[in-house]
Design an enzyme around this catalytic site. Structure first.
Site, mmCIF file in Angstrom:
data_model
loop_
_atom_site.group_PDB
_atom_site.id
_atom_site.type_symbol
_atom_site.label_atom_id
_atom_site.label_comp_id
_atom_site.label_asym_id
_atom_site.label_seq_id
_atom_site.Cartn_x
_atom_site.Cartn_y
_atom_site.Cartn_z
ATOM 1 N N SER A 119 0.706 -1.152 -0.067
ATOM 2 C CA SER A 119 -0.120 -0.018 0.041
ATOM 3 C C SER A 119 0.705 1.411 -0.108
ATOM 4 C CB SER A 119 -0.982 -0.106 1.236
ATOM 5 O OG SER A 119 -0.289 -0.529 2.467
ATOM 6 N N HIS A 140 -2.204 -2.825 -6.614
ATOM 7 C CA HIS A 140 -2.787 -2.370 -5.041
ATOM 8 C C HIS A 140 -4.362 -2.302 -5.311
ATOM 9 C CE1 HIS A 140 -3.066 0.819 -1.897
ATOM 10 N NE2 HIS A 140 -3.215 -0.270 -1.427
ATOM 11 N N GLU A 152 -5.076 0.163 -8.130
ATOM 12 C CA GLU A 152 -4.196 1.232 -8.269
ATOM 13 C C GLU A 152 -2.793 0.465 -9.030
ATOM 14 O OE1 GLU A 152 -2.716 2.976 -4.833
ATOM 15 O OE2 GLU A 152 -2.570 4.843 -5.707
ATOM 16 N N ASN A 190 -3.205 6.092 -0.749
ATOM 17 C CA ASN A 190 -2.961 6.298 0.568
ATOM 18 C C ASN A 190 -2.141 7.764 0.854
ATOM 19 O OD1 ASN A 190 -3.943 4.295 1.955
ATOM 20 N ND2 ASN A 190 -2.321 2.664 0.936
HETATM 21 N N1 CAA Z 1 -15.991 -9.313 1.518
HETATM 22 C C1 CAA Z 1 -16.795 -9.332 0.721
HETATM 23 N N2 CAA Z 1 -18.178 -8.635 0.647
HETATM 24 C C2 CAA Z 1 -18.393 -7.711 1.259
HETATM 25 C C3 CAA Z 1 -17.495 -7.537 2.598
HETATM 26 C C4 CAA Z 1 -16.220 -8.022 2.535
HETATM 27 N N3 CAA Z 1 -15.613 -7.870 3.691
HETATM 28 N N4 CAA Z 1 -18.087 -6.301 3.203
HETATM 29 C C5 CAA Z 1 -19.148 -6.137 2.459
HETATM 30 N N5 CAA Z 1 -19.390 -6.893 1.434
HETATM 31 C C6 CAA Z 1 -20.637 -6.785 0.520
HETATM 32 C C7 CAA Z 1 -21.622 -7.133 1.124
HETATM 33 O O1 CAA Z 1 -21.891 -8.607 1.029
HETATM 34 C C8 CAA Z 1 -22.805 -6.376 0.055
HETATM 35 O O2 CAA Z 1 -22.882 -7.089 -1.041
HETATM 36 P P1 CAA Z 1 -24.314 -7.034 -1.928
HETATM 37 O O3 CAA Z 1 -24.571 -5.645 -2.579
HETATM 38 O O4 CAA Z 1 -24.142 -7.935 -2.816
HETATM 39 O O5 CAA Z 1 -25.272 -7.096 -0.959
HETATM 40 C C9 CAA Z 1 -21.693 -4.983 -0.102
HETATM 41 O O6 CAA Z 1 -20.574 -5.379 0.115
HETATM 42 C C10 CAA Z 1 -22.425 -3.814 0.729
HETATM 43 O O7 CAA Z 1 -22.303 -4.426 2.067
HETATM 44 P P2 CAA Z 1 -22.994 -3.911 3.080
HETATM 45 O O8 CAA Z 1 -24.660 -3.713 2.764
HETATM 46 O O9 CAA Z 1 -22.958 -4.878 4.296
HETATM 47 O O10 CAA Z 1 -22.637 -2.479 3.820
HETATM 48 P P3 CAA Z 1 -22.184 -1.354 3.106
HETATM 49 O O11 CAA Z 1 -23.267 -0.959 2.080
HETATM 50 O O12 CAA Z 1 -21.998 -0.403 4.253
HETATM 51 O O13 CAA Z 1 -20.702 -1.665 2.349
HETATM 52 C C11 CAA Z 1 -18.592 -1.520 2.188
HETATM 53 C C12 CAA Z 1 -19.706 -1.878 3.158
HETATM 54 C C13 CAA Z 1 -18.507 -1.888 0.751
HETATM 55 C C14 CAA Z 1 -17.384 -1.834 3.157
HETATM 56 C C15 CAA Z 1 -18.575 0.156 2.476
HETATM 57 O O14 CAA Z 1 -18.948 0.553 3.692
HETATM 58 C C16 CAA Z 1 -17.249 0.855 1.896
HETATM 59 O O15 CAA Z 1 -17.228 1.158 0.693
HETATM 60 N N6 CAA Z 1 -16.482 1.352 2.727
HETATM 61 C C17 CAA Z 1 -15.203 2.111 2.442
HETATM 62 C C18 CAA Z 1 -14.202 1.098 1.946
HETATM 63 C C19 CAA Z 1 -13.142 1.726 1.675
HETATM 64 O O16 CAA Z 1 -12.827 2.849 1.564
HETATM 65 N N7 CAA Z 1 -12.196 0.881 1.221
HETATM 66 C C20 CAA Z 1 -10.870 1.256 0.817
HETATM 67 C C21 CAA Z 1 -9.894 1.093 2.006
HETATM 68 S S1 CAA Z 1 -8.177 1.704 1.630
HETATM 69 C C22 CAA Z 1 -7.594 0.270 1.204
HETATM 70 O O17 CAA Z 1 -7.939 -0.660 1.062
HETATM 71 C C23 CAA Z 1 -6.266 0.807 0.452
HETATM 72 C C24 CAA Z 1 -5.119 0.697 1.529
HETATM 73 O O18 CAA Z 1 -3.862 0.076 1.131
HETATM 74 C C25 CAA Z 1 -5.129 0.859 2.935
#
Ligand code: CAA
Length: 282
Positions: A119, A140, A152, A190
């Site tokens: 990351s 990424h 990315e 990031n």
């Molecule tokens: N694995 C697989 N599927 C998942 C999951 C997981 N861990 N968490 C949620 N889902 C799926 C759910 O099953 C659901 O699927 P359907 O649409 O088919 O029903 C969908 O995602 C939406 O989930 P929820 O309805 O339970 O919850 P939500 O609408 O709040 O979405 C989320 C959850 C997708 C995590 C959303 O909150 C989100 O987009 N959050 C931000 C995530 C983000 O910013 N990620 C980037 C992080 S930075 C990074 O990763 C890079 C780094 O280097 C640090």
């Protein structure tokens, strides 16, 4: 070069997510980890995710079995000798990644591309551990990998156009949208995300607001799907700290200093969701 077998080093939340999307796209996958129980846990996470997709009618039970049938788990890194492309998704620690790349460079045939899901560690520094820097690239993924559309793709100083093109096409095959970044600490994602999370932690540290209020402001005020503190818990506070350290070391600019509260939580073993406690309790 045709990729039919895809290697993933590391079976944690990023590694198993990458293995799932690769297998779902039709590739055979070899997923490795250092311990049998870690690899088995990674495979179980994939199984759970696919079972949820079956329950929602997104895929059939047969498709789930086919996808799982394409994934082989192993604790022997030597098994990466049989893959066409490897992506490393181990813990965000430079020494560990360097070792993996030195090993992969010995194990994998010369034409094989070695991607890293780092990351924030510079791709050039990882590439320099190998005898094939032109075949080392950043791939990424975002967490949770099966849901997030972005990958990315980061070119190191020596990364070839061919390596870049093959990686880009793979991302598209996985159903993702790639975005190109150059090799500076934190790349794009990031460089922007982590200072925001760090600032949210400073708000908590300086009692500007409670965790719930800080997250509510960003969720409802800025339409973010999650507040920054809940997101930090999802990413892992150790990973957040490691990324801030990389930004701070790389730019030597005080605006990237990690919040002392973040360090305190990590030292206490409060790593977010994976340890049951972070800014919230799980
Ligand atoms: N694995 C697989 N599927 C998942 C999951 C997981 N861990 N968490 C949620 N889902 C799926 C759910 O099953 C659901 O699927 P359907 O649409 O088919 O029903 C969908 O995602 C939406 O989930 P929820 O309805 O339970 O919850 P939500 O609408 O709040 O979405 C989320 C959850 C997708 C995590 C959303 O909150 C989100 O987009 N959050 C931000 C995530 C983000 O910013 N990620 C980037 C992080 S930075 C990074 O990763 C890079 C780094 O280097 C640090």
């Amino acid at each position: 070069m045709k990729v039919t077998t895809f290697g993933v080093v590391g079976s944690g939340q990023m590694g198993n997510g990458i293995a799932q999307v690769a297998a779902s796209s039709g590739l055979n996958v070899v997923m490795s980890d250092i311990k049998e129980e870690f690899a088995a846990r990674g495979l179980a996470a994939i199984e759970n995710n696919l079972a949820r997709s079956v329950a929602k009618g997104k895929i059939s039970a047969d498709e789930k079995d086919e996808i799982l049938g394409r994934i082989k788990i192993t604790t022997n890194l030597e098994d990466m000798a049989a893959v066409d492309y490897v992506v490393e998704a181990a813990v965000e620690r430079e020494d560990l990644k360097f070792n993996i790349f030195r090993e992969l460079d010995k194990i994998c045939p010369a034409h094989v591309i070695l991607g890293t899901n780092t990351s924030s560690i510079p791709i050039g520094r990882i590439a320099a551990q190998t005898s094939r820097p032109e075949k080392v690239i950043g791939m990424h993924f975002m967490n949770p990998v099966p849901v997030m559309k972005l990958v990315e793709v980061i070119k190191g100083i020596a990364t070839s156009e061919q390596t870049f093109d093959i990686t880009w096409e793979l991302c598209e095959k996985f159903g993702k949208t790639p975005a190109e970044a150059n090799d500076f600490p934190g790349f794009i994602a990031n460089r922007i995300l982590m200072p925001m999370i760090n600032e949210a932690i400073f708000c908590l540290y300086q009692s500007v607001g409670k965790a719930e209020d800080i997250d509510t402001v960003m969720k409802l005020g800025m339409n973010h799907p999650m507040g920054p503190l809940a997101l930090a818990d999802l990413i892992g506070l150790d990973t957040c700290l490691a990324i801030m350290e990389t930004l701070y070391d790389g730019f030597k600019d005080s605006k990237y200093r990690p919040c002392p509260l973040l360090r305190k939580y990590v030292e206490a073993g409060w790593l977010g969701r994976k340890s049951g406690r972070g800014f919230y309790t799980y």
